[in-house]
Design a protein around this motif. Sequence first.
Motif, PDB file in Angstrom:
ATOM      1  N   CYS A   1      78.600  26.697  30.463  1.00 29.93           N
ATOM      2  CA  CYS A   1      79.100  27.886  30.326  1.00 29.93           C
ATOM      3  C   CYS A   1      78.303  28.712  29.297  1.00 29.93           C
ATOM      4  O   CYS A   1      78.138  30.089  29.328  1.00 29.93           O
ATOM      5  CB  CYS A   1      80.538  27.589  29.712  1.00 29.93           C
ATOM      6  SG  CYS A   1      81.381  29.206  29.397  1.00 29.93           S
TER       7      CYS A   1
ATOM      8  N   ALA B   1      75.498  30.107  31.005  1.00 26.19           N
ATOM      9  CA  ALA B   1      75.732  31.397  31.714  1.00 26.19           C
ATOM     10  C   ALA B   1      75.789  32.571  30.848  1.00 26.19           C
ATOM     11  O   ALA B   1      75.554  33.599  31.245  1.00 26.19           O
ATOM     12  CB  ALA B   1      77.105  31.344  32.597  1.00 26.19           C
TER      13      ALA B   1
ATOM     14  N   HIS C   1      73.763  36.306  30.853  1.00 27.25           N
ATOM     15  CA  HIS C   1      74.296  37.547  30.644  1.00 27.25           C
ATOM     16  C   HIS C   1      73.979  38.369  29.220  1.00 27.25           C
ATOM     17  O   HIS C   1      74.590  39.187  28.692  1.00 27.25           O
ATOM     18  CB  HIS C   1      75.838  37.577  30.651  1.00 27.25           C
ATOM     19  CG  HIS C   1      76.239  37.099  32.027  1.00 27.25           C
ATOM     20  ND1 HIS C   1      76.097  37.920  33.170  1.00 27.25           N
ATOM     21  CD2 HIS C   1      76.930  35.930  32.596  1.00 27.25           C
ATOM     22  CE1 HIS C   1      76.750  37.374  34.563  1.00 27.25           C
ATOM     23  NE2 HIS C   1      77.038  36.210  33.942  1.00 27.25           N
TER      24      HIS C   1
ATOM     25  N   THR D   1      84.658  32.038  32.023  1.00 32.28           N
ATOM     26  CA  THR D   1      84.372  31.252  33.111  1.00 32.28           C
ATOM     27  C   THR D   1      83.170  30.602  33.166  1.00 32.28           C
ATOM     28  O   THR D   1      82.255  31.041  32.253  1.00 32.28           O
ATOM     29  CB  THR D   1      84.200  31.968  34.237  1.00 32.28           C
ATOM     30  OG1 THR D   1      83.217  33.102  34.232  1.00 32.28           O
ATOM     31  CG2 THR D   1      85.705  33.016  34.422  1.00 32.28           C
ATOM     32  N   GLU D   2      82.804  29.531  33.875  1.00 28.81           N
ATOM     33  CA  GLU D   2      81.702  28.613  34.037  1.00 28.81           C
ATOM     34  C   GLU D   2      80.597  29.737  34.506  1.00 28.81           C
ATOM     35  O   GLU D   2      79.353  29.522  34.218  1.00 28.81           O
ATOM     36  CB  GLU D   2      82.007  27.746  34.720  1.00 28.81           C
ATOM     37  CG  GLU D   2      82.712  26.496  34.228  1.00 28.81           C
ATOM     38  CD  GLU D   2      83.079  25.241  35.171  1.00 28.81           C
ATOM     39  OE1 GLU D   2      82.089  25.177  35.870  1.00 28.81           O
ATOM     40  OE2 GLU D   2      84.136  24.711  35.063  1.00 28.81           O
ATOM     41  N   GLN D   3      80.999  30.881  34.996  1.00 25.12           N
ATOM     42  CA  GLN D   3      79.940  31.810  35.279  1.00 25.12           C
ATOM     43  C   GLN D   3      79.354  32.912  34.238  1.00 25.12           C
ATOM     44  O   GLN D   3      78.631  33.722  34.559  1.00 25.12           O
ATOM     45  CB  GLN D   3      80.046  32.598  36.722  1.00 25.12           C
ATOM     46  CG  GLN D   3      80.570  32.021  37.811  1.00 25.12           C
ATOM     47  CD  GLN D   3      81.825  31.118  37.845  1.00 25.12           C
ATOM     48  OE1 GLN D   3      82.828  31.536  37.271  1.00 25.12           O
ATOM     49  NE2 GLN D   3      81.718  29.960  38.784  1.00 25.12           N
TER      50      GLN D   3
ATOM     51  N   THR E   1      81.737  34.869  32.335  1.00 23.82           N
ATOM     52  CA  THR E   1      82.633  36.213  32.223  1.00 23.82           C
ATOM     53  C   THR E   1      83.748  35.624  31.138  1.00 23.82           C
ATOM     54  O   THR E   1      84.278  34.700  31.159  1.00 23.82           O
ATOM     55  CB  THR E   1      83.125  36.614  33.580  1.00 23.82           C
ATOM     56  OG1 THR E   1      83.864  35.473  34.095  1.00 23.82           O
ATOM     57  CG2 THR E   1      81.941  36.975  34.496  1.00 23.82           C
TER      58      THR E   1
ATOM     59  N   ASP F   1      86.526  29.558  37.133  1.00 23.58           N
ATOM     60  CA  ASP F   1      86.414  31.134  37.855  1.00 23.58           C
ATOM     61  C   ASP F   1      87.279  31.764  37.194  1.00 23.58           C
ATOM     62  O   ASP F   1      88.387  31.538  36.535  1.00 23.58           O
ATOM     63  CB  ASP F   1      86.346  30.919  39.455  1.00 23.58           C
ATOM     64  CG  ASP F   1      87.517  30.250  40.094  1.00 23.58           C
ATOM     65  OD1 ASP F   1      88.743  30.481  39.329  1.00 23.58           O
ATOM     66  OD2 ASP F   1      87.496  29.709  40.897  1.00 23.58           O
TER      67      ASP F   1
END
Length: 142
Positions: free
Chosen positions: A12, A15, A19, A100-102, A104, A137
């Motif tokens: 996380c 990620a 970003h 999120t793990e992405q 966000t 997610d």
Amino acid sequence: MTNRTAEKTEACAAALRRHRFEAEVVKDAEAAFALMKAVVEAENPQLVSFGDSMTMRGTGIVEWLRSNGFDASKPYEERLEIRRRALLSDLFITGVNAVTEQGTLHWLDKVGNRIAPVAFGPRKVVIVAGRNKIVADRAQAE
């Protein structure tokens, strides 16, 4: 912290870095407090504001900020004005409902006093998230 939790937390953070966030992983609430306190002291801000959260309370930073001149026991109208001034603060510290793990970030805010300063205004923003806030997610964030 289990290996899976550590992996998820590091993924996380990676990620978030992709970003263009600066992300630090600490081992516990005490280390999170020390990091936030160090940021406040290093920034030496004229005006610090914060969006209250249970995660932040768990670190002790809310009480530390209040002991340094921030008081939530003021009348509602005065607290609203303080929240408006947060948009112009030098440093804003807040929690988040989910990450999120992405990488966000997700909030649900009655007044919007946490979301608005994160989006624009303060010179620096610190977002605090416990391991329990990390979800796979967007669907899990809701």
